[in-house]
Design a protein around this motif. Structure first.
Motif, short mmCIF file in Angstrom:
data_model
loop_
_atom_site.label_atom_id
_atom_site.label_comp_id
_atom_site.label_asym_id
_atom_site.label_seq_id
_atom_site.Cartn_x
_atom_site.Cartn_y
_atom_site.Cartn_z
N ALA A 92 6.00 -3.94 -8.52
CA ALA A 92 4.93 -4.12 -9.34
C ALA A 92 5.57 -4.82 -10.63
CB ALA A 92 4.01 -3.03 -9.97
N LEU A 93 6.60 -5.78 -10.72
CA LEU A 93 6.87 -6.43 -11.73
C LEU A 93 6.11 -7.78 -11.94
CD1 LEU A 93 9.71 -7.38 -13.17
CD2 LEU A 93 10.40 -9.18 -11.16
N PRO B 153 -2.95 -3.04 -8.47
CA PRO B 153 -4.08 -2.28 -8.78
C PRO B 153 -5.35 -2.57 -7.68
CG PRO B 153 -3.26 -3.66 -10.47
CD PRO B 153 -2.36 -4.01 -9.25
N ASP B 154 -5.63 -3.91 -7.00
CA ASP B 154 -6.44 -4.15 -5.95
C ASP B 154 -6.18 -3.17 -4.75
OD1 ASP B 154 -8.10 -5.99 -7.46
OD2 ASP B 154 -6.47 -7.67 -6.73
N ALA C 155 -5.67 9.28 0.21
CA ALA C 155 -4.31 9.70 0.38
C ALA C 155 -3.29 8.54 0.50
CB ALA C 155 -4.53 10.44 2.07
N VAL C 156 -3.94 7.21 1.00
CA VAL C 156 -3.20 5.94 1.07
C VAL C 156 -2.67 5.61 -0.28
CG1 VAL C 156 -3.09 3.76 1.63
CG2 VAL C 156 -4.18 5.42 3.04
N SER C 157 -3.79 5.86 -1.49
CA SER C 157 -3.22 5.41 -2.96
C SER C 157 -2.27 6.40 -3.53
CB SER C 157 -4.66 5.61 -3.69
OG SER C 157 -5.38 4.92 -3.58
N ASN D 99 -5.65 4.34 -13.38
CA ASN D 99 -4.38 4.75 -12.94
C ASN D 99 -3.49 3.46 -12.15
OD1 ASN D 99 -2.76 7.04 -12.82
ND2 ASN D 99 -3.50 7.19 -10.72
N ALA D 100 -4.21 2.83 -11.77
CA ALA D 100 -3.43 1.55 -10.96
C ALA D 100 -2.33 0.77 -12.18
CB ALA D 100 -4.01 0.72 -10.24
#
Length: 361
Positions: free
Chosen positions: A94-95, A103-104, A112-114, A173-174
């Motif tokens: 996430a540079l 975020p998207d 669970a994937v997050s 949170n993202a």
């Protein structure tokens, strides 16, 4: 092995596209496609960089240790391959300004994937930057690292500011993850033992904290069917277990002493300020400001959704966490607290492990 590293970078993208695009929610097709395209773009830079390292070093295999110990990549080539390799892995970490896929992707992914996305997948970016880009091309890292230091410093502060203005729990949170993962890359670029130890601690701490946050958000959403902060209030009285756990996760995120976030961030900032160069110290001070910004959005969020009077009468009938949800959450909180209260056993192990790479720098 360089080829194996690249292969699993690619393998990680395929299930992410399917998990988000098929089983996600909201703008899932758009988010899955955006994630895939941006990370595939990063992998294209990475492939060029890896091939450049292999041929530039005149290596007979793609073994990392062999290339580092037995071959020397000319500085002229390092100046080309280092930015490509760091950028290729940095996109996964996430540079800024290549962070927008994260975020998207978080917001559209199932819970669970997050958790896996932030807790595991994004750590591959920081690991690759440290283990391949900096380790194999130390001269270029010293010479060109200031460019990426600026970008990672922006990631840290920009991610925290962006979280302040979001209204979706997952987006908050993202963007917080963008800020905290930026700290990992920021610390790695300081290229000293303390900062690099802090970077690895931050990987562990962020993986646990973010998984805990996303798990709690998923549990709250499963009951209220909304992630909009403006539609949530008074949850402490309705689901006290989940609310208390959310407070603990928030305090870990903002760096409360006794929890893992404090240990990781203090080690990073201490190591970063040890750098004798004024430029690096100024950016360390700028990155430190993210602590204050993080406290702002975390405390505002907790006050808004957990305290006060519940304004939605349908929420008054909701249940608290089930036994299996409690088990998962308690395990994550125990890990966060253990790392925060007794960090010496793992920080010593990490410090010994990063020492050979730092000595090579």
């Amino acid at each position: 092995d360089l080829f194996t590293m690249f292969m699993f970078y690619e393998v990680a993208l395929i299930p992410m596209y399917l998990l988000i695009g098929v089983w996600g929610s909201g703008h899932k097709e758009y988010s899955a496609m955006k994630l895939t395209l941006m990370l595939m773009g990063g992998s294209a830079f990475l492939l060029i960089g890896i091939l450049g390292i292999y041929y530039g070093a005149g290596a007979t295999s793609m073994n990392l240790l062999e290339i580092a110990q037995m071959h020397n990549i000319p500085i002229e080539q390092q100046r080309i391959w280092f930015p490509l390799t760091f950028l290729g892995f940095g996109v996964l970490g996430a540079l800024f300004p290549f962070h927008t896929w994260s975020p998207d992707g978080h917001a559209s992914a199932p819970t669970a994937v997050s958790m896996l996305h932030a807790g595991v997948l994004m750590k591959l970016g920081g690991y690759g930057c440290f283990r391949i880009a900096i380790y194999l091309m130390p001269e270029a890292a010293q010479e060109l690292g200031w460019i990426f230091l600026i970008l990672t410093g922006i990631s840290v502060v920009y991610g925290a500011f962006s979280a302040c203005v979001q209204t979706d729990l997952k987006y908050i949170n993202a963007y917080s993850s963008v800020s905290h993962c930026g700290l990992v890359l920021f610390a790695i670029l300081m290229m000293n033992r303390t900062a690099c130890t802090g970077a690895i601690l931050q990987m562990l701490s962020h993986g646990l904290m973010t998984a805990l946050f996303f798990a709690l958000i998923g549990m709250i959403y499963g009951r209220t069917h909304t992630r909009d902060v403006r539609e949530l209030s008074g949850l402490m009285k309705i689901m006290p277990f989940l609310a208390v756990c959310y407070v603990i996760a928030g305090l870990a995120n903002l760096g409360l002493p006794g929890l893992s976030g404090f240990i990781a961030e203090m080690t990073i900032f201490t190591g970063s300020f040890q750098h004798p160069d004024t430029f690096h110290r100024v950016w360390t001070v700028i990155a430190c400001s993210s602590i204050v910004i993080t406290a702002v959005y975390i405390l505002r969020l907790i006050g808004k959704i957990l305290y006060g009077t519940c304004t939605n009468k349908h929420h008054l009938t909701l249940s608290d966490a089930t036994w299996d949800e409690r088990t998962a959450v308690i395990i994550l909180i125990a890990c966060v607290a253990a790392l925060g209260m007794a960090p010496w056993w793992i920080s010593g192990m990490i410090g010994d492990s990063v020492l050979p790479i730092v000595n090579a720098l």
